[in-house]
Design an enzyme around this catalytic site. Structure first.
Site, PDB file in Angstrom:
ATOM      1  N   LYS A 231      39.939   4.183  -9.747  1.00  0.00           N
ATOM      2  CA  LYS A 231      40.585   2.905  -9.557  1.00  0.00           C
ATOM      3  C   LYS A 231      42.003   3.026  -8.991  1.00  0.00           C
ATOM      4  O   LYS A 231      42.345   2.383  -7.999  1.00  0.00           O
ATOM      5  CB  LYS A 231      40.625   2.191 -10.911  1.00  0.00           C
ATOM      6  CG  LYS A 231      41.369   0.916 -10.904  1.00  0.00           C
ATOM      7  CD  LYS A 231      41.636   0.501 -12.328  1.00  0.00           C
ATOM      8  CE  LYS A 231      42.627   1.462 -12.961  1.00  0.00           C
ATOM      9  NZ  LYS A 231      43.612   0.813 -13.825  1.00  0.00           N
ATOM     10  N   THR A 232      42.794   3.865  -9.627  1.00  0.00           N
ATOM     11  CA  THR A 232      44.181   4.004  -9.185  1.00  0.00           C
ATOM     12  C   THR A 232      44.244   4.611  -7.786  1.00  0.00           C
ATOM     13  O   THR A 232      45.066   4.214  -6.959  1.00  0.00           O
ATOM     14  CB  THR A 232      44.977   4.885 -10.158  1.00  0.00           C
ATOM     15  OG1 THR A 232      44.723   4.419 -11.488  1.00  0.00           O
ATOM     16  CG2 THR A 232      46.454   4.789  -9.886  1.00  0.00           C
TER      17      THR A 232
ATOM     18  N   GLN B 223      36.475  -3.182 -19.738  1.00  0.00           N
ATOM     19  CA  GLN B 223      37.640  -2.579 -20.381  1.00  0.00           C
ATOM     20  C   GLN B 223      38.696  -3.617 -20.738  1.00  0.00           C
ATOM     21  O   GLN B 223      39.869  -3.294 -20.907  1.00  0.00           O
ATOM     22  CB  GLN B 223      38.248  -1.503 -19.478  1.00  0.00           C
ATOM     23  CG  GLN B 223      37.350  -0.299 -19.323  1.00  0.00           C
ATOM     24  CD  GLN B 223      38.042   0.839 -18.587  1.00  0.00           C
ATOM     25  OE1 GLN B 223      39.004   1.401 -19.063  1.00  0.00           O
ATOM     26  NE2 GLN B 223      37.525   1.162 -17.413  1.00  0.00           N
TER      27      GLN B 223
ATOM     28  N   ARG C 222      36.900   7.915 -22.502  1.00  0.00           N
ATOM     29  CA  ARG C 222      38.113   8.707 -22.272  1.00  0.00           C
ATOM     30  C   ARG C 222      37.760  10.183 -22.169  1.00  0.00           C
ATOM     31  O   ARG C 222      38.550  10.999 -21.728  1.00  0.00           O
ATOM     32  CB  ARG C 222      39.122   8.541 -23.416  1.00  0.00           C
ATOM     33  CG  ARG C 222      39.734   7.163 -23.597  1.00  0.00           C
ATOM     34  CD  ARG C 222      40.261   6.577 -22.331  1.00  0.00           C
ATOM     35  NE  ARG C 222      39.228   5.762 -21.683  1.00  0.00           N
ATOM     36  CZ  ARG C 222      39.297   5.348 -20.436  1.00  0.00           C
ATOM     37  NH1 ARG C 222      40.323   5.659 -19.684  1.00  0.00           N
ATOM     38  NH2 ARG C 222      38.328   4.610 -19.916  1.00  0.00           N
TER      39      ARG C 222
ATOM     40  N   ASP D  33      46.546  -4.853 -10.346  1.00  0.00           N
ATOM     41  CA  ASP D  33      45.907  -3.792 -11.122  1.00  0.00           C
ATOM     42  C   ASP D  33      45.422  -4.381 -12.448  1.00  0.00           C
ATOM     43  O   ASP D  33      45.982  -5.361 -12.926  1.00  0.00           O
ATOM     44  CB  ASP D  33      46.965  -2.703 -11.380  1.00  0.00           C
ATOM     45  CG  ASP D  33      46.355  -1.443 -11.963  1.00  0.00           C
ATOM     46  OD1 ASP D  33      45.121  -1.289 -11.875  1.00  0.00           O
ATOM     47  OD2 ASP D  33      47.110  -0.626 -12.504  1.00  0.00           O
ATOM     48  N   GLU D  34      44.409  -3.794 -13.041  1.00  0.00           N
ATOM     49  CA  GLU D  34      43.920  -4.221 -14.366  1.00  0.00           C
ATOM     50  C   GLU D  34      43.727  -5.736 -14.443  1.00  0.00           C
ATOM     51  O   GLU D  34      44.210  -6.399 -15.362  1.00  0.00           O
ATOM     52  CB  GLU D  34      44.898  -3.787 -15.456  1.00  0.00           C
ATOM     53  CG  GLU D  34      45.246  -2.312 -15.451  1.00  0.00           C
ATOM     54  CD  GLU D  34      44.229  -1.447 -16.162  1.00  0.00           C
ATOM     55  OE1 GLU D  34      43.080  -1.911 -16.371  1.00  0.00           O
ATOM     56  OE2 GLU D  34      44.565  -0.293 -16.488  1.00  0.00           O
TER      57      GLU D  34
END
Length: 775
Positions: A62-63, A281, A627, A250-251
């Site tokens: 994503k980043t 998430q 994670r 973002d997010e």
DNA sequence: TTGTTACTATTTTTT
DNA sequence: ATAGTAACAA
């Protein structure tokens, strides 16, 4: 939902605006930064025109997509750095993004002035147009302490009983309204009765009025007032429409209604808005995030393209399988199918333990085992649902001498001593800051208590002037008794002197001077509590940090918006944090303790938000499992102490929702009392018989560990610590020492690198020598 | 005004 | 259990 998917796939064939790009441009070789991307990622980067939603599952890059997209916009000359608006939620994310864009573009991002958090950007826009929303450009941003103090005043002024109507409750209500974009005059009828028998709106409005009086805003206002600014001043909005050619978020699953509305207004310009997020998430519903924002994206932004990133680069097949199977139990989701080209790896392990102490012990042993096998502690994390769970682990790790770090604990700028120090500096710079003035008026104690403050407030209110101003005039009258009057006069004189010194000396020196002369440093030096030492250290750290800024004013502006400080990342340590704090991080091995009904899913989430709450808890579980790169280890305790009393716990329903083929049920060797606590059984469920593991020694060790007041040499592995303790100073019996966690104490016994210490506050504890320092 | 004792509310947490 | 706060006494 299936339609979205088809949509995304077909879009790949013909990027919508391809024909707008000159052929010469298109025929060029792909820039190197695109090579590293898979086809979906590349599509997400290259689809520049119109609204785009990138559904990026956990670990799908994503980043990378977001930063490459920015780099691509800049590299192709579509926009200048100052024409790209990129918003994140945390300062950390903003920092990271800035850095990574810089790396790709080789420094072009230097001047990306509009990459920041929602709040930082909101503040920036608001400062340029403050007058349009009844503020002066120099307005201050209140922190939660200030906010609460102000709300308390409003409640008192309304003649309400603070006990019946707690300020914190109103504070969170107001917060909630602001999150939903509701201003005081628009408060719906049904919300009126949410506080003080129908006076909710009146109080909300009174609070807003006080903010204007103080020339201040709270965090919610940074967005809400921004909304008002855009709505009431179309010409201002139009200016930003022209300014921002590309918007990136973002997010996106974490946006609240106010942020969504703010964004939608800005996106009305050229519609080039790209939101990246993962509905699975979304874990911040309790603080106003609306999963609906991401679920409704295609309705809200007509013509939106949805691109799914489903190839996971992080975890093994079993981990993805287990996580996907779990999250599939949620109803409201867009749906993604994560896949990996990695092997299956290890199955998740699930194990029941007797209680939280055993949980901590077994996980501690497991970590030592991993460490012996060459795993770095930095690649291991323990993710808990609630922070109180951390204690058992900290206690255990301290005794083991296992280095650990707590991530996201009490943050630097949240600490009392830091806030106090900042309050002093703020008042020095800006005497009109009433809330900060109130904060330090009687800290340290100088005999200016409730009564004096009341007189001051009354006077200030009548005259319509700040407290410090009112104080000055009060000194001329006989309204105050001699003692407080003298104290107040002294304080004001000090502030005058410090203010005069503002120009005369560097701001770091001034800060030292202020803290010394005010008696604030002395206050902590005289304090006998174990934390006083740490607090003084923190103050020193604060001053050191101030050196990075040109001026006091610059430093204070930074502090009000950037509440986090860089985490120290030195050394090889196990990470301990809440599941919430873990979002965006990854580790080889992840321990997930406390999977019990009531704790996880948390009872409160269920009570407050029902099914939605349960689904959010499930997403939290999903975040936790994903994670892990290689290993996820879930444990649940049969007994847990809740508020001091023991309660029988039953395993979390999430345990049974994990698909069996991806999970290994580890036997619970000690759960039913057959094996003594302290036996060498690890979370893999296999009893590790070793030469030092005879039943007799087990009992001996159990006695030592269980009964606290242990004597005699420790039988827990000392060899692990050899590397850490190499340079530990040697101590003498009876010596006074200081320990980060337990405070001051006296050494009662020494066994190699382990010390038995009688702590003043914490009693007798066994600690590792490298964890204490001479006092 | 300050220090003591009683009482209460205890998920998650950014800005 | 515990910490933070509010009422109460000195």
């Amino acid at each position: 939902m299936a339609r979205n998917h088809a949509n995304a796939v077909s879009a790949e064939a013909a990027p919508r605006a391809a024909n707008k790009v000159p052929l010469s441009q298109r025929a060029r070789a792909r820039p190197p930064y695109l090579h590293a991307l898979n086809p979906e990622q590349r599509e997400a980067v290259e689809t520049l025109d119109g609204p785009v939603l990138v559904l990026a599952g956990a670990g799908t890059g994503k980043t990378r997509v977001l930063t490459t997209r920015i780099a691509h916009i800049l590299a192709t000359g579509r926009a200048q750095p100052y024409e790209v608006l990129a918003v994140t939620f945390t300062n950390k994310a903003a920092r990271e993004m800035k850095q990574r864009v810089g790396e790709i573009t080789g420094g072009i991002a230097e001047g990306m002035p509009w990459l920041g958090t929602f709040h930082a950007i909101g503040a920036r826009i608001l400062r340029s147009h403050a007058e349009l929303v009844d503020l002066q450009p120099s307005f201050t941003i209140l922190d939660t302490d200030d906010q609460l103090r102000l709300i308390k005043q409003v409640i008192q002024a309304a003649g309400l009983d603070e006990k019946r109507w707690p300020p914190r409750v109103l504070a969170s209500l107001i917060d909630g309204w602001k999150n939903r974009g509701i201003s005081a005059d628009k408060l719906p009828e049904e919300d009126q009765y949410s506080f003080a028998d129908g006076r909710a709106g009146e109080l909300y409005a009174a609070y807003q009025q006080r903010l204007i009086d103080l020339n201040a805003v709270d965090f919610g206002d940074l967005l809400l007032q921004g909304l008002r600014l855009f709505r009431e001043n179309p010409e201002v909005l139009a200016r930003y429409h022209r300014k921002f050619k590309y918007l990136l978020v973002d997010e996106y699953q974490d946006t609240n209604v106010a942020q969504y509305l703010w964004l939608r207004l800005l996106a009305q310009g050229n519609h080039n808005v790209c939101c990246v997020g993962d509905d699975d998430q979304s874990i911040y519903g309790w603080r106003g995030a609306e999963v609906d924002n991401i679920l409704r994206f295609e309705n809200d932004f007509p013509g939106a393209q949805v691109i799914r990133l489903e190839r996971n680069y992080r975890s093994t097949g079993h981990i993805l399988g287990a996580a996907s199977g779990l999250i599939a139990h949620n109803q409201g989701r867009l749906g993604k199918t994560l896949h990996t080209q990695d092997g299956d790896g290890e199955q998740l392990s699930v194990m029941g333990v007797w209680d939280d102490e055993e949980e901590a012990r077994l996980i501690g042993e497991d970590i030592e085992q991993l460490q012996r096998n060459g795993h770095a502690l930095n690649d291991i994390a323990i993710l808990v649902r609630a922070s109180f769970q951390m204690r058992a682990f900290e206690d255990r790790f301290v005794t083991l001498g296992l280095p650990y770090r707590v991530i996201g604990g009490p943050r630097f700028y949240e600490r009392q001593e830091i806030k106090d120090a900042i309050a002093y500096l703020e008042v020095t710079l800006n005497p009109a800051n009433d809330l900060k003035f109130e904060r330090i008026l009687n800290t340290p104690k100088r005999g200016l208590g409730e009564a004096t403050l009341k007189v001051l407030r009354g006077h200030a209110r009548r005259e319509g002037v700040p407290l410090a101003r009112a104080a000055r005039t009060l000194l001329e009258t006989a309204e105050l008794k001699p003692k407080p009057r003298k104290a107040l006069a002294d304080l004001l004189a000090q502030f005058d002197r410090w203010r005069g010194a503002l120009e005369q000396m560097p701001h770091t020196e001034l800060a030292e001077l202020v803290l010394d002369e005010s008696g604030y440093t002395a206050m902590w030096q005289q304090d006998k509590s174990p934390q006083a030492q740490t607090r003084l250290e923190n103050l020193k750290e604060l001053i050191r940090f101030m050196g990075d800024f040109d001026s006091l004013a610059g430093f204070l502006e930074h502090v009000s918006l950037v509440m986090d400080a860089e985490q120290d990342s030195d050394g090889d340590r196990v990470s301990l944090m809440t599941l919430h704090a873990a979002k965006g991080l990854e580790f080889d091995t992840v321990f997930l303790p406390g999977w019990e009904e009531g704790l996880f899913p948390h009872q409160r989430a269920l009570d407050d938000s029902g099914l939605a709450g349960l689904e959010e808890e499930r997403r939290l579980a999903y975040v936790g499992i994903t994670r892990a790169r290689k290993r996820s280890k879930i444990t649940f305790a049969q007994n847990r102490r809740v508020r001091g009393l023991w309660q029988a716990a039953i395993p979390s329903r999430f345990v049974d929702e994990l698909p069996e083929e991806h999970v290994e049920a580890a036997p619970a060797p000690t759960a039913y009392g057959f094996a003594a606590p302290g036996s060498d059984v690890n979370v893999f469920g296999m009893a590790q018989a070793s030469e030092r593991d005879t039943p007799g020694r087990r009992r001996a060790r159990a006695y030592q560990n269980g009964n606290g007041g242990s004597r005699g040499p420790v039988t827990i592995d000392g060899k692990l610590l050899a590397s850490e303790t190499a340079d530990a100073p040697s101590f003498d019996l009876g010596e006074r020492i200081f320990h980060q966690k337990f405070g001051y104490g006296e050494i009662a016994q020494i066994d190699g690198n382990k010390l038995t210490v009688d702590f003043d506050k914490a009693g007798r504890k066994r600690v590792v020598a490298s964890f204490v320092e001479r006092h």
